[in-house]
Design a protein around this motif. Structure first.
Motif, PDB file in Angstrom:
ATOM      1  N   GLU A   1      17.136  10.428  25.394  1.00 30.98           N
ATOM      2  CA  GLU A   1      16.903   9.311  26.403  1.00 30.98           C
ATOM      3  C   GLU A   1      16.126   8.118  25.594  1.00 30.98           C
ATOM      4  O   GLU A   1      16.671   7.017  25.655  1.00 30.98           O
ATOM      5  CB  GLU A   1      16.081   9.652  27.354  1.00 30.98           C
ATOM      6  CG  GLU A   1      15.487   8.749  28.299  1.00 30.98           C
ATOM      7  CD  GLU A   1      14.360   9.555  29.305  1.00 30.98           C
ATOM      8  OE1 GLU A   1      13.664   8.509  29.764  1.00 30.98           O
ATOM      9  OE2 GLU A   1      14.616  10.541  29.728  1.00 30.98           O
ATOM     10  N   ALA A   2      15.316   8.476  24.263  1.00 26.87           N
ATOM     11  CA  ALA A   2      14.784   7.567  23.706  1.00 26.87           C
ATOM     12  C   ALA A   2      16.018   6.613  22.969  1.00 26.87           C
ATOM     13  O   ALA A   2      15.730   5.649  22.780  1.00 26.87           O
ATOM     14  CB  ALA A   2      13.736   8.142  22.516  1.00 26.87           C
ATOM     15  N   GLU A   3      16.872   7.438  22.403  1.00 26.11           N
ATOM     16  CA  GLU A   3      17.808   6.544  21.566  1.00 26.11           C
ATOM     17  C   GLU A   3      18.667   5.478  22.294  1.00 26.11           C
ATOM     18  O   GLU A   3      18.994   4.551  22.062  1.00 26.11           O
ATOM     19  CB  GLU A   3      18.911   7.931  20.841  1.00 26.11           C
ATOM     20  CG  GLU A   3      18.206   8.499  19.919  1.00 26.11           C
ATOM     21  CD  GLU A   3      18.803   9.584  19.339  1.00 26.11           C
ATOM     22  OE1 GLU A   3      19.696  10.244  20.324  1.00 26.11           O
ATOM     23  OE2 GLU A   3      18.409  10.228  18.361  1.00 26.11           O
ATOM     24  N   VAL A   4      18.758   5.857  23.645  1.00 29.97           N
ATOM     25  CA  VAL A   4      19.708   5.288  24.628  1.00 29.97           C
ATOM     26  C   VAL A   4      18.654   4.003  24.861  1.00 29.97           C
ATOM     27  O   VAL A   4      19.239   2.818  25.022  1.00 29.97           O
ATOM     28  CB  VAL A   4      19.950   5.633  25.889  1.00 29.97           C
ATOM     29  CG1 VAL A   4      20.342   4.765  27.116  1.00 29.97           C
ATOM     30  CG2 VAL A   4      20.927   6.970  25.994  1.00 29.97           C
ATOM     31  N   GLU A   5      17.435   4.282  25.254  1.00 31.58           N
ATOM     32  CA  GLU A   5      16.414   3.085  25.343  1.00 31.58           C
ATOM     33  C   GLU A   5      16.420   2.296  24.175  1.00 31.58           C
ATOM     34  O   GLU A   5      16.265   0.886  24.176  1.00 31.58           O
ATOM     35  CB  GLU A   5      14.820   3.748  25.548  1.00 31.58           C
ATOM     36  CG  GLU A   5      14.857   4.200  26.863  1.00 31.58           C
ATOM     37  CD  GLU A   5      13.679   4.943  27.101  1.00 31.58           C
ATOM     38  OE1 GLU A   5      13.165   5.589  28.144  1.00 31.58           O
ATOM     39  OE2 GLU A   5      12.830   5.226  26.268  1.00 31.58           O
ATOM     40  N   HIS A   6      16.570   2.720  22.920  1.00 31.89           N
ATOM     41  CA  HIS A   6      16.528   2.027  21.683  1.00 31.89           C
ATOM     42  C   HIS A   6      17.630   0.975  21.897  1.00 31.89           C
ATOM     43  O   HIS A   6      17.693  -0.198  21.751  1.00 31.89           O
ATOM     44  CB  HIS A   6      16.757   2.800  20.477  1.00 31.89           C
ATOM     45  CG  HIS A   6      15.270   3.186  20.147  1.00 31.89           C
ATOM     46  ND1 HIS A   6      15.097   3.582  18.775  1.00 31.89           N
ATOM     47  CD2 HIS A   6      14.149   3.346  20.546  1.00 31.89           C
ATOM     48  CE1 HIS A   6      13.620   4.254  18.460  1.00 31.89           C
ATOM     49  NE2 HIS A   6      13.234   4.006  19.565  1.00 31.89           N
ATOM     50  N   GLN A   7      18.960   1.580  22.023  1.00 33.00           N
ATOM     51  CA  GLN A   7      20.024   0.847  22.276  1.00 33.00           C
ATOM     52  C   GLN A   7      19.971  -0.229  23.156  1.00 33.00           C
ATOM     53  O   GLN A   7      20.294  -1.263  22.981  1.00 33.00           O
ATOM     54  CB  GLN A   7      21.540   1.519  22.415  1.00 33.00           C
ATOM     55  CG  GLN A   7      22.635   0.766  22.240  1.00 33.00           C
ATOM     56  CD  GLN A   7      22.758   0.148  21.064  1.00 33.00           C
ATOM     57  OE1 GLN A   7      22.703   1.091  19.936  1.00 33.00           O
ATOM     58  NE2 GLN A   7      23.095  -1.066  21.055  1.00 33.00           N
TER      59      GLN A   7
END
Length: 162
Positions: A81-87
């Motif tokens: 989820e954090a990686e998707v938020e970063h993108q």
């Protein structure tokens, strides 16, 4: 008996970045109401500085912090989820960095980015950092040094803000 201060770890370093960027967003908001002649240029410059800080922060998390945490904990859905938020943040950052002027749309993008980052920070503080500190396999003190060194390298490589 006095207690000695706790040694700073990787989460403390990342959270210091969070606090610094939060202050920058607050400063940006203050400039939005300014009637100064150069307010638009100041907003543009500050927004680009925010973008640089966030880009470097995301990169050190993605290169060092998240992979180490992924290896150390069982529940990795928070990291996904954090990686998707970063993108999503990177997409907004690209729009902000590509702007030629600080107009209404520009201000709205910076405001939405600030709200988005605020949400992301709360999740990191309350969930990800808690899991990281509980993970026995992680040396967050050594990782702090690694994160700091990589951050310095990346910041030196950034073009100077006008």
């Amino acid at each position: 008996m006095p207690t000695t201060p706790r040694q700073k770890d990787a989460c403390d370093l990342l959270d210091a970045d969070h606090k610094a960027v939060k202050k920058m967003f607050k400063d940006f908001e203050g400039l939005c109401g300014s009637r100064a002649r150069n307010a638009a240029q100041l907003r543009l410059d500050l927004a680009k500085e925010i973008c640089t800080e966030l880009t470097v922060h995301a990169q050190i998390e993605e290169e060092i912090f998240y992979p180490a945490l992924r290896d150390a904990i069982k529940e990795t859905d928070l990291l996904a989820e954090a990686e998707v938020e970063h993108q999503t943040a990177k997409d907004l950052i690209a729009q902000i960095e590509g702007a030629l002027q600080a107009d209404e749309q520009f201000d709205a993008r910076v405001k939405v980015l600030g709200e988005y980052i605020d949400h992301h920070v709360k999740e990191e503080r309350n969930e990800i950092f808690t899991k990281a500190r509980a993970a026995r396999k992680l040396d967050l003190f050594a990782m702090r040094e690694q994160l700091q060194q990589r951050k310095e390298e990346l910041m030196e490589a950034q073009p100077a803000v006008a």
